[in-house]
Design an enzyme around this catalytic site. Structure first.
Site, PDB file in Angstrom:
ATOM      1  N   ASP A   1      -0.217  -7.426   1.429  1.00 27.48           N
ATOM      2  CA  ASP A   1       0.360  -6.089   1.627  1.00 27.48           C
ATOM      3  C   ASP A   1       1.880  -6.174   1.720  1.00 27.48           C
ATOM      4  O   ASP A   1       2.480  -5.872   2.747  1.00 27.48           O
ATOM      5  CB  ASP A   1      -0.249  -5.423   2.861  1.00 27.48           C
ATOM      6  CG  ASP A   1       0.051  -3.931   2.894  1.00 27.48           C
ATOM      7  OD1 ASP A   1       0.371  -3.377   1.819  1.00 27.48           O
ATOM      8  OD2 ASP A   1      -0.019  -3.328   3.975  1.00 27.48           O
TER       9      ASP A   1
ATOM     10  N   SER B   1       4.350   2.617   7.924  1.00 30.40           N
ATOM     11  CA  SER B   1       4.060   1.514   7.010  1.00 30.40           C
ATOM     12  C   SER B   1       5.291   1.107   6.220  1.00 30.40           C
ATOM     13  O   SER B   1       6.099   1.952   5.823  1.00 30.40           O
ATOM     14  CB  SER B   1       2.977   1.927   6.015  1.00 30.40           C
ATOM     15  OG  SER B   1       1.740   2.044   6.645  1.00 30.40           O
TER      16      SER B   1
ATOM     17  N   HIS C   1       0.820  -1.221   0.000  1.00 29.88           N
ATOM     18  CA  HIS C   1       0.000   0.000   0.000  1.00 29.88           C
ATOM     19  C   HIS C   1       0.854   1.271   0.000  1.00 29.88           C
ATOM     20  O   HIS C   1       0.322   2.372  -0.103  1.00 29.88           O
ATOM     21  CB  HIS C   1      -1.027  -0.020   1.150  1.00 29.88           C
ATOM     22  CG  HIS C   1      -0.491   0.313   2.501  1.00 29.88           C
ATOM     23  ND1 HIS C   1      -0.091  -0.646   3.410  1.00 29.88           N
ATOM     24  CD2 HIS C   1      -0.311   1.504   3.121  1.00 29.88           C
ATOM     25  CE1 HIS C   1       0.317  -0.051   4.519  1.00 29.88           C
ATOM     26  NE2 HIS C   1       0.192   1.259   4.363  1.00 29.88           N
TER      27      HIS C   1
END
Length: 238
Positions: free
Chosen positions: A88, A184, A43
């Site tokens: 992911d 992230s 992502h």
């Protein structure tokens, strides 16, 4: 990282910073796994990415930092029995290998699966406050605990997490310490091994009983190693 401290400048020589090229805005972390490859979260992908290696303070030009672009990007596209939660993960081949130095060195892939109850290290340039965003210039580090996956299923009913999944659940159940926005793609390091990639969490981070989700590196090892080896056929795990 919420509730952490500035990382020691010598403890994150594998941590890379991903930027959106045109806006020069900081996006995500990532992990250098050898001289030519970075592992991060899917992502975090953007059309034009710039990757900084060997950075500590993002606000100053560090004379030994190196800049790279993605030459190739690989996504985990296995179809059978996989959900968006399993996918992911993004493997980036750099446009040219980095030169190792005292501030640039790879983090090796895990040799054994992670153990629930382990203490894990997280790090990143993500926000140090939530829900309002305050991005630090230097990476922050913290210790969290690897929890049973069922804890995350119970904590996040709105995600409708599947029963079996290639994902890790980690956090501090009392709250106050957590990864957060823009952490992230960075690593979750348990007992010294690179076990997870920062993936998803509750909108407001570090809440009690709301641990976060991390992509499980160990369950993607064959996929990662096949791509790096240049294998034409990438075997999907069963």
């Amino acid at each position: 990282v919420i509730g952490g401290d500035e990382c020691n400048i010598n403890e994150h020589n594998f941590l890379v910073a991903l930027y959106e090229y045109w806006s020069q805005s900081f996006l995500c972390g990532g992990t250098l796994i050898n001289g030519e490859w970075v592992l991060t979260a899917a992502h975090c992908d953007r059309k034009h990415i710039l990757i900084y290696v060997g950075v500590h303070d993002r606000s100053v030009q560090f004379d030994k930092e190196q800049r790279r672009f993605p030459k190739e990007k690989y996504f985990f596209n296995c179809r059978n029995n996989f959900t968006k939660w399993d996918k992911d993960i993004m493997l980036i081949r750099l446009n040219k290998p980095v030169s190792y130095s005292e501030h640039i060195a790879p983090l090796s892939l895990p040799s054994s699966p992670p153990i629930v109850g382990s203490v894990c290290r997280v790090m990143g340039w993500g926000t140090i406050k939530s829900p309002q965003e305050t991005l630090p210039d230097v990476p922050h580090c913290a210790n969290i605990n690897l929890l049973d996956y069922e804890v995350c299923r119970t904590a996040h009913p709105q995600f409708r997490l599947p029963a079996t999944i290639r994902i890790l659940c980690a956090g501090v159940l009392e709250g106050g310490i957590d990864t957060c926005h823009r952490d992230s793609g960075g690593p979750l390091i348990c007992n010294g091994e690179f076990q997870g990639i920062v993936s998803w969490g509750d909108g407001s981070c570090a809440q009690p009983d709301k641990p976060a989700l991390y992509s499980k590196v160990f369950d993607h090892l064959d996929w990662i190693q096949n791509i790096i080896a240049g294998s034409e056929t990438v075997n999907c795990p069963s």
